[in-house]
Scaffold this motif. Structure first.
Motif, PDB file in Angstrom:
ATOM      1  N   ASN A 279      42.366 -39.805 108.415  1.00 40.17           N
ATOM      2  CA  ASN A 279      43.133 -40.780 107.633  1.00 40.17           C
ATOM      3  C   ASN A 279      42.260 -41.524 106.631  1.00 40.17           C
ATOM      4  O   ASN A 279      42.707 -41.880 105.536  1.00 40.17           O
ATOM      5  CB  ASN A 279      43.804 -41.789 108.563  1.00 40.17           C
ATOM      6  N   VAL A 280      40.998 -41.749 107.002  1.00 38.74           N
ATOM      7  CA  VAL A 280      40.099 -42.541 106.153  1.00 38.74           C
ATOM      8  C   VAL A 280      39.401 -41.702 105.084  1.00 38.74           C
ATOM      9  O   VAL A 280      39.348 -42.077 103.908  1.00 38.74           O
ATOM     10  CB  VAL A 280      39.050 -43.267 107.027  1.00 38.74           C
ATOM     11  N   SER A 281      38.834 -40.569 105.495  1.00 40.09           N
ATOM     12  CA  SER A 281      38.022 -39.805 104.534  1.00 40.09           C
ATOM     13  C   SER A 281      38.356 -38.325 104.460  1.00 40.09           C
ATOM     14  O   SER A 281      37.799 -37.609 103.629  1.00 40.09           O
ATOM     15  CB  SER A 281      36.526 -39.974 104.846  1.00 40.09           C
ATOM     16  N   GLY A 282      39.237 -37.836 105.348  1.00 38.56           N
ATOM     17  CA  GLY A 282      39.722 -36.466 105.263  1.00 38.56           C
ATOM     18  C   GLY A 282      38.633 -35.428 105.161  1.00 38.56           C
ATOM     19  O   GLY A 282      37.648 -35.457 105.904  1.00 38.56           O
ATOM     20  N   GLU A 283      38.778 -34.529 104.201  1.00 39.19           N
ATOM     21  CA  GLU A 283      37.834 -33.406 104.059  1.00 39.19           C
ATOM     22  C   GLU A 283      36.456 -33.850 103.590  1.00 39.19           C
ATOM     23  O   GLU A 283      35.516 -33.052 103.566  1.00 39.19           O
ATOM     24  CB  GLU A 283      38.401 -32.366 103.101  1.00 39.19           C
TER      25      GLU A 283
END
Length: 363
Positions: A279-283
């Motif tokens: 949710n915060v930084s993904g990939e």
């Protein structure tokens, strides 16, 4: 180490592996299988299914009298044999004879030495017709069933881990592509329900998205190795004295000793951590952040530092305070000192276990 000490160690460890060996006719073995006296678990090697050509070459070898590698079985406490190594060979033989319990009868394809195998099937008793060119004749069936396979039997009074150790030694560097696939098979042997739950974690959509690795690496089960590495480092003592592969072997076996409630604790925290990270930084979760932008691909050292830090502070971290802590990892002196060229997991992880919890601590 003295020769006397070495001899004592050899003598003691020989007692761990109690085996017997003898040849058995294919017909006799197939009857044991039909009578449920032999267990073949396809999950052991489900990622390594042979092609029809590979199967036909095995049948060709048997027909021509070419030696076939021995089959390893473990005799359990009920006297039933569990196949430890040789599943593909046995499955091919049973499938060709039409007695495999989960595979359809095999139709052979052309081989180098026996091109006339193309289209050949075993046929059932009613179809045994010496005039039908695509069905094994009665003589060919009898000759095939009288052919011998060599069996090595790991007896029941061997050490309880003997069958797993033998499986690993036979397959590491052999027919398996990498050590993680051997671990997967061993976990299936030890505790299939726990393996399936571990598999579910390693393919969790949030986890996969955070890793941002290509399909080739996923096909090689790299995501499973990383999931195991995360679980091991954060839930068990990290042993920097052993090779990382041996450490992960140990962790996979320890997981299989867990009960449902123990594994649930690992499961819940794993899902919570990677849901938050996604949710915060993904990939970009494990990519380098430099000069206000993300560069490069997935980094193991970043994965270790970030996940150790988040694991130890998950109750206090939120979507509003986590992103900056991840980005500031790349200005952390300890992280930079133990990453980059010449970085070694055995030296960096002990340092990360001390520094990362502090770096991610919410003031």
């Amino acid at each position: 180490m003295s020769n006397v000490q070495l001899e004592n160690e050899i003598s003691q460890k020989r007692k761990v592996f109690k085996t017997d060996s003898y040849p058995m006719s294919i017909g006799e073995f197939s009857n044991m299988y039909i009578n449920n006296e032999v267990l073949i678990n396809p999950d052991f090697q489900r990622n390594f299914r042979w092609s029809d050509l590979q199967k036909s070459k095995l049948i060709e070898s048997i027909l021509l009298g070419i030696p076939v590698p021995p089959i390893f079985v473990y005799q359990n406490d009920k006297g039933i044999w569990e196949v430890v190594d040789g599943l593909q060979r046995l499955s091919t033989i049973l499938q060709f004879m039409g007695v495999h319990k989960s595979e359809p009868p095999l139709e052979l394809v052309e081989t180098n030495y026996l091109p006339s195998l193309k289209g050949i099937v075993w046929g059932n008793n009613e179809e045994s017709d010496d005039n039908n060119p695509l069905i094994f004749s009665n003589k060919q069936k009898l000759d095939f069933k009288r052919s011998k396979i060599n069996l090595s039997i790991i007896l029941n009074d061997s050490d309880k881990d003997a069958k797993f150790d033998i499986f690993e030694r036979l397959n590491t560097g052999g027919s398996f592509a990498n050590p993680q696939e051997v671990r997967n098979s061993v976990m299936v042997m030890m505790n299939k329900p726990i393996f399936e739950r571990f598999l579910s974690l390693s393919t969790n959509s949030n986890f996969i998205n955070c890793l941002n690795i290509n399909e080739r690496l996923i096909n090689e089960n790299y995501n499973m190795e990383l999931a195991l590495r995360f679980i091991g480092i954060n839930n068990f003592s990290f042993d920097s004295k052993v090779h990382v592969s041996d450490y992960l072997d140990h962790i996979s076996k320890k997981l299989c000793e867990y009960g449902d409630s123990e594994f649930e604790d690992i499961e819940e925290k794993f899902i919570k951590i990677f849901t938050l990270l996604n949710n915060v930084s993904g990939e970009n979760s494990f990519r380098r952040f430099k000069e206000d932008k993300y560069t490069g691909g997935f980094q193991e050292s970043t994965f270790e530092f970030v996940t150790i830090g988040v694991f130890n502070n998950i109750e206090d971290l939120t979507e509003s305070n986590l992103l900056e802590k991840i980005r500031s990892v790349f200005t952390n002196d300890t992280f930079n000192r133990y990453t980059g060229s010449g970085s070694n997991i055995k030296t960096r992880v002990p340092k990360f276990l001390t520094e990362a919890p502090t770096h991610f601590k919410v003031n």
